[in-house]
Write an enzyme that holds these catalytic residues in place. Structure first.
Site, PDB file in Angstrom:
ATOM      1  N   ASP A   1       0.859  -1.185   0.000  1.00  0.00           N
ATOM      2  CA  ASP A   1       0.000   0.000   0.000  1.00  0.00           C
ATOM      3  C   ASP A   1       0.897   1.237   0.000  1.00  0.00           C
ATOM      4  O   ASP A   1       1.653   1.447   0.955  1.00  0.00           O
ATOM      5  CB  ASP A   1      -0.886   0.031   1.255  1.00  0.00           C
TER       6      ASP A   1
ATOM      7  N   LYS B   1      -7.240   3.186  -3.013  1.00  0.00           N
ATOM      8  CA  LYS B   1      -7.624   3.181  -1.593  1.00  0.00           C
ATOM      9  C   LYS B   1      -7.866   4.626  -1.176  1.00  0.00           C
ATOM     10  O   LYS B   1      -7.155   5.533  -1.615  1.00  0.00           O
ATOM     11  CB  LYS B   1      -6.469   2.540  -0.809  1.00  0.00           C
TER      12      LYS B   1
ATOM     13  N   LYS C   1     -10.566  -0.054  -2.024  1.00  0.00           N
ATOM     14  CA  LYS C   1     -10.388  -0.224  -0.583  1.00  0.00           C
ATOM     15  C   LYS C   1     -10.678   1.084   0.150  1.00  0.00           C
ATOM     16  O   LYS C   1      -9.861   2.007   0.116  1.00  0.00           O
ATOM     17  CB  LYS C   1      -8.961  -0.695  -0.278  1.00  0.00           C
TER      18      LYS C   1
END
Length: 296
Positions: free
Chosen positions: A142, A205, A241
């Site tokens: 990430d 995300k 996400k």
């Protein structure tokens, strides 16, 4: 200039001039009309299996991360009929600890990398940190988009850095965090999502959880619209996400409903839809079991 033109041309293929009030109204309508039908035990079990169980504390240690991972191992024995979490998410220096402790098949090891949460360091440092995390056992990365560069209109550098990070990840999935709370407008969120996907993101995300506001339904709606349009134009499926500020089961149901309404059932697997949270696993478990449970 050719590179800049490349990204400007890419953005021109999409509707990026959005009206914030219209986005709010569309989200309000989805929540009012659709969330209740998804408030079921089956959906809550699905959401539990989409959780990225996360610990990103200053106080994290090898011992605490090992104990955190052991909980996931024990869950599989304690609740064999329930899905285990999708992912354990930690700082890069704990990838090895998780990899050596985790015994459950099918749980990914995600590391926040690239000078999380600010993304403010040399690209070479970000690349080294990512490579080390993968070497130590991370199966997903990430990264935070360089938000300052984006807000300065330097789309070329933003996309190039994402592409460089993806090159290090190789076949490992990479999530690009847009930090939507810093982007302020729906138009900026849409543009950032498109640039991240063109740069090589496997997932987009919402947030790090370290900046307020974190995830919002409005940001999720815009990001899902971007994913849908990108898929229609390229045939490439990108995951989503939401993370940060997921404080209740209702929050999770709202994000599930937005994904279902905008992207459809193809995205309703834990391969394409994840929830970044630490507290939600216990809340979902409690609702599924019908009693308060503090397992994690």
């Amino acid at each position: 200039m050719e590179q800049d033109n490349k990204y400007e041309k890419a953005l021109a293929l999409y509707q990026t001039e959005l009206n914030d009030q219209e986005v709010r109204e569309a989200v309000r309508k989805i929540i009012a009309e659709r969330v209740h039908e998804n408030d079921t035990p089956e959906v809550k079990k699905f959401l539990l299996g989409s959780v990225e169980l996360t610990t990103l504390k200053t106080t994290d240690s090898e011992e605490s991360v090992m104990a955190f991972t052991e909980k996931v191992n024990q869950f599989d024995d304690a609740y064999p009929d329930l899905p285990h979490v999708a992912t354990i998410c930690v700082y890069p220096n704990f990838a090895k600890t998780v990899a050596e402790t985790l015994e459950v098949d099918g749980v990914e090891i995600a590391c926040v990398s690239g000078s999380f949460p600010s993304s403010q360091t040399f690209t070479e440092i970000k690349i080294a940190e990512t490579a080390l995390a993968i070497k130590d056992g991370a199966t997903e990365i990430d990264m935070v988009m360089p938000v300052g560069k984006f807000l300065s209109g330097n789309y070329e550098d933003v996309a190039d850095e994402i592409a460089e990070m993806k090159a290090v990840c190789g076949e490992h999935k990479m999530k690009v965090i847009l930090e939507t709370g810093c982007l302020k407008t729906a138009s900026n969120i849409k543009k950032a999502a498109i640039i991240a996907m063109y740069g090589g993101a496997d997932y987009i995300k919402t947030s790090t959880g370290k900046v307020e506001p974190a995830a919002t339904p409005e940001a999720a709606y815009v990001m899902c619209q971007a994913i849908k349009e990108y898929y229609e134009k390229t045939g490439i499926q990108i995951g989503f996400k939401p993370a940060g500020g997921l404080n209740s089961v209702m929050d999770a149901l709202i994000y599930y409903t937005i994904v279902k309404e905008v992207l459809g059932n193809e995205w309703l697997t834990n391969q394409w839809f994840r929830l970044g949270t630490s507290r939600l696993a216990n809340l979902l478990l409690s609702e599924i079991l019908g009693r308060e449970e503090k397992f994690f």
